[in-house]
Motif scaffolding. Structure first.
Motif, short mmCIF file in Angstrom:
data_model
loop_
_atom_site.label_atom_id
_atom_site.label_comp_id
_atom_site.label_asym_id
_atom_site.label_seq_id
_atom_site.Cartn_x
_atom_site.Cartn_y
_atom_site.Cartn_z
N UNK A 98 34.77 -56.50 9.69
CA UNK A 98 34.25 -55.21 9.20
C UNK A 98 32.80 -55.33 8.75
N UNK A 99 32.28 -56.55 8.79
CA UNK A 99 30.91 -56.76 8.30
C UNK A 99 29.93 -56.97 9.45
N UNK A 118 30.19 -50.36 0.82
CA UNK A 118 31.05 -50.63 1.97
C UNK A 118 31.64 -52.04 1.90
N UNK A 119 30.80 -53.00 1.47
CA UNK A 119 31.27 -54.39 1.41
C UNK A 119 32.52 -54.49 0.55
N UNK A 179 31.68 -48.40 -7.25
CA UNK A 179 31.03 -47.50 -6.29
C UNK A 179 29.52 -47.48 -6.53
N UNK A 180 28.82 -48.54 -6.07
CA UNK A 180 27.38 -48.61 -6.34
C UNK A 180 26.59 -47.63 -5.46
N UNK A 181 25.36 -47.33 -5.87
CA UNK A 181 24.49 -46.46 -5.06
C UNK A 181 24.11 -47.12 -3.74
N UNK A 182 24.04 -48.46 -3.77
CA UNK A 182 23.70 -49.20 -2.56
C UNK A 182 24.86 -49.14 -1.57
N UNK A 183 24.63 -48.43 -0.45
CA UNK A 183 25.72 -48.17 0.49
C UNK A 183 26.30 -49.44 1.10
N UNK A 184 25.44 -50.44 1.32
CA UNK A 184 25.93 -51.68 1.93
C UNK A 184 26.93 -52.36 0.99
N UNK A 185 26.58 -52.42 -0.29
CA UNK A 185 27.49 -53.03 -1.27
C UNK A 185 28.76 -52.19 -1.43
#
Lengths: 457, 145
Positions: A252-253, A192-193, A184-190
């Protein structure tokens, strides 16, 4: 029943049906909250009801898959389960952990639950479908490992069939991809990826392997068609599932900050995702047409054919409807998604669970099939739930088309809540249809308690 | 299926197809990681934004809202709420802060989360960061989300 240890599946199936009932009740609460916004507010706000609805779904399907594996693997492997006591122990651990989690959702505010379970030490909560406290997630991993160990040892030390090996692959995949829920990284895109590595690679990947192998097992049993033929179908279906579904993750991307080439890849590959579902429909009908025996369990045959058709409609057709990027640009995150989600989950995973339960439960209760009266009731429940789900999907689709038009497509788009009010009628219709679904479910449960004479042993 | 198409052929398609496409998926994932930094607004992530993401998660905001289209469909999309609220983090904070604890009779209402000032600032900064993520075709289609 050929092996005594298959009986451990019974508790799993009973728990599955009970949790299914809870899921539907919370679905009805949410459906009402869509039109009566303050229903049960602030005691059970929508997000809590939704968490309970979706988490119960996941947990009960896992119960059903585990029950299915414990029932069919000994028979396929031609030996008793490696450790029946472990299966029973894991049942209680999983049930208690699941119940505590749901009670936690209902008794505490979510932020208090996060604090209570020390989410700050290893934050994994608060992402869609992965709302479980980290400690619950660890529990799921432990139960899954013990389960796979048990099933794996049974498969590997017994007769190896295509069905049991495909099932085992699916289950290992389920456990492996769940591990991404801990990332669960802080970077939302990652975030979600990799969130999709759990969600998509489960439901449009490894779960289809589980679905395929359960369906193949039941079809061998109820049709008597040669195993060679059925296993060939199974291979080719799951081959198409993975060939289309893995890169199909790209649908989904489209809009989450990922590179543009996913629009092409996601559109092309996910547009082919209906193929394995269509093959599954052909498969089921072909096998039943070529049957070499008349199995007395007509209800189980009906569920098997039903799941093949409804999975194709829900996952295949309704998925295709909004999977092309130019369409998805408008439909992404609307009631169209909800419509697809409902029919796909019901058609593919709910119905395959009810298929194996329908086939296995009478056997575990000491008879090849239920009597006439119970089967007729069960078939009524099949039609009530299935037709109700078709209409729930149609109403949500209508709501979704209007929502897309009003909020996204017209020259003069209206705010979200204005659009919601204009499509209220479809939410009411959906809620009434949900009640029909509940009636079907009540009949289904009642069919287990019908007393009859002259039931073939 | 005819005899010419054997079970072992089907098996090989399954294993070959699965391995090939999974490796392709890994390669594409690697490439995505290379391309992402140009548009994922990671430069805006700081301690406040990171705290904002925790506030977002620990109040289960995704249980009603969508964020870049993913989540529940009960409440508005928030991926562009910063733009919709006139590029004002103050407006976002004020909205969250002023939700009535008992709700609004007959209508959907956001719960009163009793966030601290620090948490309010963090969630607003988080939503501002999300709004800065460069999505394809600038999704969502318009300001209404």
């Amino acid at each position: 029943m050929k092996y005594q240890s298959q009986l451990v599946a019974k508790n799993y199936f009973i728990a599955a049906i009970l949790l299914f009932t809870g899921q539907i009740l919370f679905g009805l609460i949410m459906g009402l909250q869509y039109v009566v916004g303050d229903f049960l507010f602030p005691e059970i706000p929508f997000n809590v009801a939704r968490m309970v609805h979706t988490n119960l779904l996941i947990v009960w399907l896992l119960f059903a898959f585990m029950g299915a594996a414990y029932f069919l693997v000994p028979e396929e492997s031609e030996r008793e389960l490696y450790a029946p006591w472990l299966a029973t122990l894991m049942f209680w651990i999983f049930l208690i952990a699941g119940a505590l989690t749901v009670i936690g959702y209902l008794l505490f505010t979510y932020s208090d639950l996060a604090a209570l379970t020390r989410n700050e030490l290893f934050p994994t909560m608060g992402r869609e479908f992965l709302e479980q406290p980290t400690i619950t997630k660890i529990g799921i991993v432990i139960v899954a490992l013990a389960f796979i160990f048990n099933i794996g040892m049974t498969v590997l030390t017994g007769r190896k069939t295509v069905i049991s090996l495909v099932l085992l692959t699916g289950l290992v995949g389920l456990a492996v991809f769940f591990l991404f829920s801990f990332y669960n990284p802080d970077n939302l895109v990652l975030d979600k990826y990799y969130w999709w590595w759990v969600v998509h690679l489960w439901v449009e990947g490894v779960w289809e392997l589980i679905l395929g192998s359960i369906l193949a097992f039941v079809l061998i049993k109820v049709t008597g068609v040669d195993r060679e033929v059925i296993e060939k179908w199974l291979y080719i279906i799951i081959a198409m599932t993975l060939i289309t579904g893995i890169i199909g993750t790209g649908h989904h991307y489209f809009w989450i900050g990922t590179p543009d080439y996913w629009q092409w890849l996601g559109s092309v590959f996910s547009a082919m995702e209906p193929i394995p579902f269509f093959m599954m429909t052909l498969f089921a009908f072909n096998m039943v047409n070529k049957r070499r025996r008349e199995h007395p369990n007509k209800a189980a045959v009906l569920w098997a054919l039903g799941t093949a058709v409804m999975a194709f409609l829900g996952a295949g057709v309704w998925g295709f409807l909004h999977t092309l990027a130019p369409v998805n640009f408008y439909t992404h995150g609307t009631q169209i998604t909800a419509a697809h989600g409902h029919m796909a989950f019901y058609g593919a995973y709910v119905m395959i669970s009810l298929t194996i339960i329908s086939y296995a439960m009478p056997i575990m209760r000491g008879r090849t099939a239920n009597g006439e009266k119970a089967q007729v009731l069960e078939m009524w429940s099949f039609w009530l739930m299935t037709i109700a789900m078709v209409f729930i999907t149609l109403f949500l689709t209508a709501a979704g088309i209007l929502q897309v038009y009003l909020q996204r497509f017209t020259e003069d788009p209206v705010p979200f809540m204005v659009a919601q009010q204009k499509i209220e009628i479809f939410y009411w219709l959906r809620e009434f249809t949900g009640l029909v679904f509940l009636i079907g479910l009540v009949l289904y449960i009642y069919s287990f308690f019908v007393k009859e004479e002259n039931v073939a042993a | 299926m005819r005899e010419t198409f054997t079970k072992s052929m089907a098996r090989n398609i399954y294993y070959g197809g699965a391995v090939f496409f999974f490796l392709l998926f890994l390669a594409l994932t690697y490439d995505t990681h290379q391309v992402l930094p140009s548009g994922d607004n990671h430069e805006a992530i700081n301690e406040v934004v990171a705290l904002g993401k925790k506030v977002w998660e620990e109040n289960d905001c995704i249980g009603c809202h969508t964020l870049l289209g993913e989540g529940a469909y009960f409440a508005p999309e928030l991926g562009n709420v910063y733009t919709r609220f006139g590029e004002s983090t103050d407006a976002i904070k004020l909205f969250i802060k002023s939700r009535p604890a008992k709700g609004v009779p007959g209508r959907r209402s956001m719960p009163q989360f009793n966030l601290t000032d620090e948490e309010l600032e963090a969630i607003a900064q988080f939503l501002k960061y999300v709004d800065g993520i460069k999505t394809a075709r600038d999704w969502p289609p318009n300001i209404q989300g």
